[in-house]
Enzyme design. Structure first.
Site, PDB file in Angstrom:
ATOM      1  N   SER A 208      -7.808  26.596  13.910  1.00  0.00           N
ATOM      2  CA  SER A 208      -8.823  27.716  14.383  1.00  0.00           C
ATOM      3  C   SER A 208      -8.468  28.603  15.579  1.00  0.00           C
ATOM      4  O   SER A 208      -7.538  28.200  16.312  1.00  0.00           O
ATOM      5  CB  SER A 208     -10.117  27.048  14.623  1.00  0.00           C
ATOM      6  OG  SER A 208     -10.993  27.793  15.151  1.00  0.00           O
TER       7      SER A 208
ATOM      8  N   TYR B  70     -14.959  20.646  20.070  1.00  0.00           N
ATOM      9  CA  TYR B  70     -14.235  21.192  18.874  1.00  0.00           C
ATOM     10  C   TYR B  70     -13.016  21.932  19.091  1.00  0.00           C
ATOM     11  O   TYR B  70     -11.954  21.851  18.459  1.00  0.00           O
ATOM     12  CB  TYR B  70     -15.222  22.176  18.097  1.00  0.00           C
ATOM     13  CG  TYR B  70     -14.711  23.035  16.817  1.00  0.00           C
ATOM     14  CD1 TYR B  70     -14.470  22.253  15.650  1.00  0.00           C
ATOM     15  CD2 TYR B  70     -14.506  24.269  16.887  1.00  0.00           C
ATOM     16  CE1 TYR B  70     -14.026  22.758  14.707  1.00  0.00           C
ATOM     17  CE2 TYR B  70     -13.850  24.933  15.929  1.00  0.00           C
ATOM     18  CZ  TYR B  70     -13.643  24.041  14.550  1.00  0.00           C
ATOM     19  OH  TYR B  70     -12.977  24.682  13.531  1.00  0.00           O
TER      20      TYR B  70
END
Length: 265
Positions: A145, A158
């Site tokens: 990501s 995250y």
């Protein structure tokens, strides 16, 4: 060229029941690859399996798997090897996020994200590494990501998992360089998938970034086009990746400005 490269290859995709995992499966099948699809939802996998086998002359196998269960990972991959022989490409796509400030994140959420996003990815990769090294052939694609390159408020846990994925991926690439095994990290920004059903309970983040969201079909196409090529990273969209470059060069300035300007989750 890529279509010919994928013809008859065996591709394993985790988190394949929806989102970019399912889209990668569709595009890979269209290019003649045989697939092994893994996810927790076996019903969705079986529906996708039926569609792909009807539309393309390829073999599709499905297995129910929660990648955070490392013993189950070993069991399922042993079944895969017994059934199809070799795995040419592994796409580690399974993952989830919960957007909260650090003090609000529960230990169950923290452990859950690390167990799926990091440990599960490593467990699946560990199962294919010995054979790929012996064959001196293969490709491991890890879906990370932009959050792994540039942390933002309310994504502390995250982002930490995706930083870990990038660290693991970069090290793995160097380890496998002499074995002709390719390693690619995929670093997308926000994608229009069900990911945000869990990650963004209030819907504020989606509302703020909706116009910037990537379509899963677009991301999947970039991933499939990279298969069996020497692609180090895929950064989507490219302009967003400039933020991580700016952060490396001017971290203090970026944090001062970013904490006010970055979209609120």
């Amino acid at each position: 060229m890529v279509k010919e490269q994928l013809q008859g290859k065996n591709i394993v995709i985790t988190g394949a029941s929806g989102g970019i995992g399912a889209e990668i499966a569709k595009l890979s099948a269209a290019r003649g690859a045989n697939l092994v699809l893994l996810a927790r939802s076996i019903d969705k996998l079986e529906q996708l399996q039926t569609r792909l086998e009807q539309n393309h002359q390829v073999k599709v196998d499905v297995f129910q798997l929660d990648v955070s269960d490392t013993e189950k990972v070993k069991e399922v991959f042993e079944q895969i090897f017994e059934k199809i022989g070799q795995i040419d490409i592994l796409v580690n796509n399974a993952g989830f996020g919960v957007f909260r400030e650090a003090h609000e994140a529960t230990m169950d959420e923290i452990k859950g994200m690390f167990n799926v996003n990091v440990v599960g990815l490593m467990a699946c990769t560990s199962m294919v590494l010995p054979r790929m090294r012996t064959r001196r052939y293969g490709h491991i694609i890890n879906i990370a990501s932009q959050a792994g390159k540039l942390a933002t408020p309310k994504s502390s846990v995250y982002s930490a998992t995706k930083h870990a994925v990038l660290g693991y991926t970069n090290s793995l690439r160097m380890e496998l360089d002499d074995y002709n095994v390719q390693v690619t990290s995929v670093n997308p920004g926000p994608i229009a998938t069900n990911f945000f059903t869990i990650a963004d309970e209030q819907g504020t983040y989606v509302k703020n970034v909706q116009r910037f969201m990537l379509q899963p079909e677009y991301v999947a196409q970039k991933v499939v086009n990279s298969m069996l090529t020497k692609t180090r990273e895929i950064n989507l969209p490219r302009w967003m990746n400039m933020g991580s470059v700016a952060y490396v060069l001017f971290p203090r300035l970026y944090e001062r400005i970013g904490k006010r300007l970055l979209p609120s989750k």
